[in-house]
Scaffold this motif. Structure first.
Motif, PDB file in Angstrom:
ATOM      1  N   LEU A 187       0.803  -1.220   0.000  1.00 42.61           N
ATOM      2  CA  LEU A 187       0.000   0.000   0.000  1.00 42.61           C
ATOM      3  C   LEU A 187       0.835   1.268   0.000  1.00 42.61           C
ATOM      4  N   ARG A 188       2.150   1.152   0.241  1.00 42.80           N
ATOM      5  CA  ARG A 188       2.981   2.353   0.322  1.00 42.80           C
ATOM      6  C   ARG A 188       3.319   2.924  -1.047  1.00 42.80           C
ATOM      7  N   ASN A 189       3.095   2.154  -2.106  1.00 37.35           N
ATOM      8  CA  ASN A 189       3.323   2.660  -3.466  1.00 37.35           C
ATOM      9  C   ASN A 189       2.093   2.321  -4.291  1.00 37.35           C
ATOM     10  N   ARG A 190       1.043   3.094  -4.082  1.00 33.39           N
ATOM     11  CA  ARG A 190      -0.250   2.728  -4.658  1.00 33.39           C
ATOM     12  C   ARG A 190      -0.311   2.958  -6.161  1.00 33.39           C
ATOM     13  N   GLU A 191       0.445   3.921  -6.645  1.00 28.86           N
ATOM     14  CA  GLU A 191       0.465   4.143  -8.086  1.00 28.86           C
ATOM     15  C   GLU A 191       1.102   2.943  -8.793  1.00 28.86           C
ATOM     16  N   GLY A 219      -1.450  -5.565   2.310  1.00 30.97           N
ATOM     17  CA  GLY A 219      -0.734  -4.497   2.985  1.00 30.97           C
ATOM     18  C   GLY A 219      -1.092  -4.419   4.454  1.00 30.97           C
ATOM     19  N   THR A 220      -0.450  -3.493   5.131  1.00 28.06           N
ATOM     20  CA  THR A 220      -0.650  -3.292   6.566  1.00 28.06           C
ATOM     21  C   THR A 220      -1.880  -2.437   6.817  1.00 28.06           C
ATOM     22  N   ILE A 221      -2.767  -2.925   7.667  1.00 25.90           N
ATOM     23  CA  ILE A 221      -3.953  -2.176   8.099  1.00 25.90           C
ATOM     24  C   ILE A 221      -4.036  -2.279   9.613  1.00 25.90           C
ATOM     25  N   ALA A 222      -4.166  -1.148  10.281  1.00 23.84           N
ATOM     26  CA  ALA A 222      -4.249  -1.124  11.746  1.00 23.84           C
ATOM     27  C   ALA A 222      -5.447  -0.285  12.163  1.00 23.84           C
ATOM     28  N   VAL A 223      -6.309  -0.845  13.006  1.00 22.11           N
ATOM     29  CA  VAL A 223      -7.515  -0.155  13.460  1.00 22.11           C
ATOM     30  C   VAL A 223      -7.513  -0.131  14.986  1.00 22.11           C
ATOM     31  N   LEU A 294      -9.704   2.907  -1.706  1.00 19.28           N
ATOM     32  CA  LEU A 294      -8.710   2.043  -2.340  1.00 19.28           C
ATOM     33  C   LEU A 294      -9.369   0.932  -3.153  1.00 19.28           C
ATOM     34  N   LEU A 295     -10.424   0.341  -2.622  1.00 27.34           N
ATOM     35  CA  LEU A 295     -11.113  -0.734  -3.330  1.00 27.34           C
ATOM     36  C   LEU A 295     -11.795  -0.218  -4.597  1.00 27.34           C
TER      37      LEU A 295
END
Length: 328
Positions: A187-191, A219-223, A294-295
């Motif tokens: 997710l850090r380089n979405r392009e 990717g990393t997801i934190a909630v 993002l989706l």
């Protein structure tokens, strides 16, 4: 947000003050929890000679996970095909599918080890990754019974174990040509990620394994309850990455509070701050908004969460919150 298929890759990260066996048991325990929360898959990874990762034998660990659960799909994210003979990989997954029918996934990657020493120990070199496409074709052939050797893979032949390509570098094109589902990050380089997805969809060829493109974004997801608490979940892994980039070894995860008390060099600080950015982290509302965006941008059918942190209770709480906001 609209419901989305949600899965997890757990790398069996070791933690300061804890053992490798504990890390493996943590993965098995997490699988049970994720099954109760309605997650679709739990995948495990392959790393060799890494102090901070206990998961070195993914098909063995997948068997333990599948044996401890009942409904969640179990697989690898992934088996690094250049490290193994395709026949042996086919046999291993054939055994898994025979024991746990309809629940096994075969995620495949092309890495050949992080260091020269590990590659020498495996009897491999960097060039072995260049034949990943051929190795993949050979592997799938064992399941179809098409090997020109006249040998038959038992018990794999005739079984259907869904294959996924971990798309790093050339992986998107390989997945498209083979007609396989693709896992892509980070997710850090979405392009770059979106370009890879477009490349995959434009060139996808339907196969016996998949009639149409299937995209998993990872990717990393934190909630957490606050943005600050969510950010603290990212700290141990960000520090471990910074340590590996500056000192050449990937260490066990430290507690966030220990990292916060450290005095970092300028280079370490740069890598550390970089490791904290680009992920999806925040409260339920913040994460729901960013993930939904993002989706829509990617059209992905599934999300594979790869979060690692020291505090396992906080990690499980994050997974609970994420399941609640993505279940519709």
């Amino acid at each position: 947000m609209d419901p989305v298929r949600l899965s997890v890759l757990d790398r069996s990260r070791t933690r300061e003050g804890h053992t490798h066996p504990e890390a493996l048991r943590d993965t098995v325990g997490l699988a049970r929890e994720l099954e109760q929360l309605g997650y679709h898959r739990l995948w495990v990874s392959e790393h060799h000679g890494v102090p901070g990762v206990a998961g070195s034998a993914p098909t063995v660990l997948a068997a333990a996970v599948a044996g401890a659960t009942r409904t969640i799909r179990v697989g690898t994210g992934g088996v690094m095909l250049p490290n193994h003979r395709p026949l042996v990989v086919a046999e291993q997954f054939g055994v898994l599918e025979s024991l746990f029918p309809g629940r096994i996934d075969m995620g495949l990657g092309r890495s050949v080890g992080f260091t020269d020493g590990v590659r020498r120990a495996l009897g491999r070199d960097k060039d072995d990754a260049e034949d990943f496409e051929g190795q993949l074709a050979e592997l799938l052939g064992w399941f179809r019974g098409t090997s020109p050797t006249g040998v038959h893979a038992r018990p794999a032949e005739g079984l259907t174990v869904p294959p996924f390509v971990l798309a790093m570098g050339e992986g998107a094109g390989i997945a498209a040509r083979a007609g396989l589902p693709m896992v892509i990050g980070d997710l850090r380089n979405r392009e770059k990620m979106r370009r890879g997805i477009d490349h995959y969809r434009d060139r996808f060829r339907p196969s016996v394994w998949a009639a149409e493109p299937y995209v998993v974004i990872s990717g990393t997801i934190a909630v957490a309850g606050t943005p600050e608490e969510a950010r603290r979940l990212l700290i141990p892994e960000a520090w471990s990455m910074a340590h590996s980039r500056t000192r050449g070894t990937f260490p066990p995860l430290p507690p966030a509070e220990r990292v916060e008390a450290l005095t970092l060099t300028g280079k370490e600080r740069d890598f550390y701050e970089s490791g904290l950015t680009g992920h999806i982290a925040g409260t339920e509302e913040q994460v729901a908004h960013e993930l939904e965006t993002l989706l829509k941008e990617t059209g992905a059918q599934e999300v594979l969460v790869t979060t690692s942190t020291y505090d396992r209770e906080a990690l499980l709480d994050s997974y609970r919150r994420l399941a609640a906001i993505t279940s519709g």
